[in-house]
Design an enzyme around this catalytic site. Structure first.
Site, PDB file in Angstrom:
ATOM      1  N   TYR A   1       0.863  -1.187   0.000  1.00 42.25           N
ATOM      2  CA  TYR A   1       0.000   0.000   0.000  1.00 42.25           C
ATOM      3  C   TYR A   1       0.899   1.237   0.000  1.00 42.25           C
ATOM      4  O   TYR A   1       1.845   1.321   0.785  1.00 42.25           O
ATOM      5  CB  TYR A   1      -0.895   0.015   1.242  1.00 42.25           C
ATOM      6  CG  TYR A   1      -1.725   1.275   1.321  1.00 42.25           C
ATOM      7  CD1 TYR A   1      -2.996   1.319   0.770  1.00 42.25           C
ATOM      8  CD2 TYR A   1      -1.203   2.444   1.902  1.00 42.25           C
ATOM      9  CE1 TYR A   1      -3.743   2.490   0.807  1.00 42.25           C
ATOM     10  CE2 TYR A   1      -1.943   3.611   1.927  1.00 42.25           C
ATOM     11  CZ  TYR A   1      -3.214   3.621   1.387  1.00 42.25           C
ATOM     12  OH  TYR A   1      -3.943   4.776   1.409  1.00 42.25           O
TER      13      TYR A   1
ATOM     14  N   GLU B   1      -3.316   7.545  -4.341  1.00 41.57           N
ATOM     15  CA  GLU B   1      -3.241   6.256  -3.650  1.00 41.57           C
ATOM     16  C   GLU B   1      -2.988   5.116  -4.631  1.00 41.57           C
ATOM     17  O   GLU B   1      -3.719   4.967  -5.606  1.00 41.57           O
ATOM     18  CB  GLU B   1      -4.557   6.007  -2.902  1.00 41.57           C
ATOM     19  CG  GLU B   1      -4.559   4.724  -2.090  1.00 41.57           C
ATOM     20  CD  GLU B   1      -5.909   4.472  -1.444  1.00 41.57           C
ATOM     21  OE1 GLU B   1      -5.991   4.559  -0.204  1.00 41.57           O
ATOM     22  OE2 GLU B   1      -6.879   4.206  -2.178  1.00 41.57           O
TER      23      GLU B   1
END
Ligand code: GDP
Ligand code: MN
Length: 394
Positions: A111, A201
């Site tokens: 992530y 993101e």
């Protein structure tokens, strides 16, 4: 403002980020042609629903296929349907485009994101070795597995911050992966600043079987207040993905946010709108929306606001809470009476008017013959709205 994954990929590419190639398609035939290209030679490809919501993988919006026929079949089912994920309401969002992209052989998922660090008045890089679809769970149960790195806007991104992220991913110092990550982060931070983003993101960022880093998914949000500087971004907007009420409000210069409750709120000023939602909760009622008609609303805008509220079947009462400063209460009152003439007022209407021309406003309402419930102050209005909506009045 949100954009689609395929658009985010284009931007990332422009900033040097490693993104797989892909073809965006709007018909099963186009999907078939694209898949034929990527599935040639027995390779797999991925069909991805382009919607403004994450968590598609768990909801059937991300599908791995081996043949163009499979791809076409999935496209027939997805295109024109509505995809419901954890991040959409029960009504879902329309799927109008699919991204066809060659499948990446994944060794590990990570992530990585860049967001604002409000406290430090800078940026924040968030990195975790637990990437993929369970990042929310990791944040809840193992916050120590999520590395947060503050980046000053004055000094910009520094190599040591890249090394810190690489360490969080378990990349060896001096490894090719660490070098790739440094370059990627530098690009992401530059993109974030230059395009006035609120979020960049990559989830997941993956390490491929071949040992390369690839951005497998991408989500980019922009600051609406800075869009005037980026006409090229405004063009990417897809209103079909947004709540129709929020779009209608934005077109009138109002800000509207849908909530879960049953008391409609018509308020001027964001601070008062927030306080109104709080005080309704205090009296046991739940607001159906946040609606700020702005400091200088016209009677026409007030009428449009009423249209939004009364067109919502969840509404059990409407609470008008106005503190007139620049805004004149008689303008609000005229807007209300005009709206009531054009639409049937089928729920109790509680009105609290205070400030500039409040007396005239109340007189207009009284003379209109409308059945409004006047409130002497904010608490009185909230109590009455809660009672009208069937909440427990305290
Ligand atoms: P999201 O569910 O909306 O976040 O969509 P993603 O694009 O992140 O895809 C969800 C998951 O599908 C990813 O976390 C991966 O595990 C998997 N996935 C997506 N694309 C590929 C791919 O090309 N190869 C492999 N092996 N898995 C993929
Ligand atoms: Mn994802």
């Amino acid at each position: 403002m949100k954009i689609h994954e395929y658009q985010a990929r284009e931007l990332l590419r422009a900033y040097g980020a490693p993104v797989p190639e892909g073809i965006t398609a709007a018909s099963p035939e186009e999907v078939c042609t694209a898949a034929e290209r990527y599935c040639a030679g027995g390779e797999k490809c991925v069909i991805k629903a382009q919607v403004h919501a994450g968590d598609r993988g768990k909801s059937g919006g991300v599908r791995l296929v081996e043949t163009a026929e499979q791809a076409e079949e999935i496209a027939r089912a997805l295109l024109g349907s509505r995809l419901r994920t954890h991040q959409t309401g029960p009504e879902g969002v329309p799927v109008e485009k699919l991204l066809v992209t060659p499948a990446v052989r994944v060794r590990k998922e990570y992530y990585l994101s860049v967001t604002a660090d409000a406290e430090a008045a800078g940026l924040r890089i968030v990195a975790s070795g637990d990437g993929g679809t369970e990042i929310e769970e990791t944040a809840r149960e193992h916050p120590e597995r999520i590395e947060q790195i503050s980046v000053s806007l004055l000094t910009g991104f520094q190599a040591y911050q890249g090394r810190q992220a690489a360490q969080a991913f378990g990349f060896a110092p001096g490894s090719p992966q660490e070098k790739e990550l440094q370059g990627l982060l530098r690009g992401l931070v530059r993109l974030y600043v230059e395009k006035d983003c609120t979020l960049v993101e990559i989830n997941p960022l993956v390490l491929t079987e071949e040992g390369r880093l690839v951005c497998l998914d991408a989500k980019i949000n922009f600051d609406d207040n800075a869009l005037f500087r980026h006409p090229e971004l405004t063009m990417l907007q897809d209103m079909g993905q947004e709540d129709p009420a929020e779009c209608a409000a934005a077109a009138q210069g109002m800000s509207y946010v849908r909530m879960d409750g049953s008391v409609g709120c018509l308020v001027n000023g964001a601070g008062l709108a927030m306080a109104t939602m709080d005080i309704l909760q205090e009296f046991g009622a739940a607001p159906a929306n946040f609606l700020d008609v702005g400091g200088s609303a016209t009677a026409e805008r007030v009428r449009a606001a009423f249209e939004l509220l009364l067109g919502d079947p969840r509404m059990k009462a409407v609470f008008v809470n106005i503190f007139g400063g620049i805004m004149h209460c008689d303008v609000i009152a005229r807007g209300i009476t005009e709206a009531a003439r054009q639409m049937e007022l089928h729920v109790p209407l509680i009105v609290r008017l205070e400030g500039t021309n409040a007396r005239q406003g109340r007189e207009i309402l009284a003379a209109s013959g409308l059945e409004t419930i006047p409130a002497v102050d904010m608490a009185d209005g909230a109590r009455k709205a809660a009672a009208a909506a069937g909440g427990t009045s305290v």
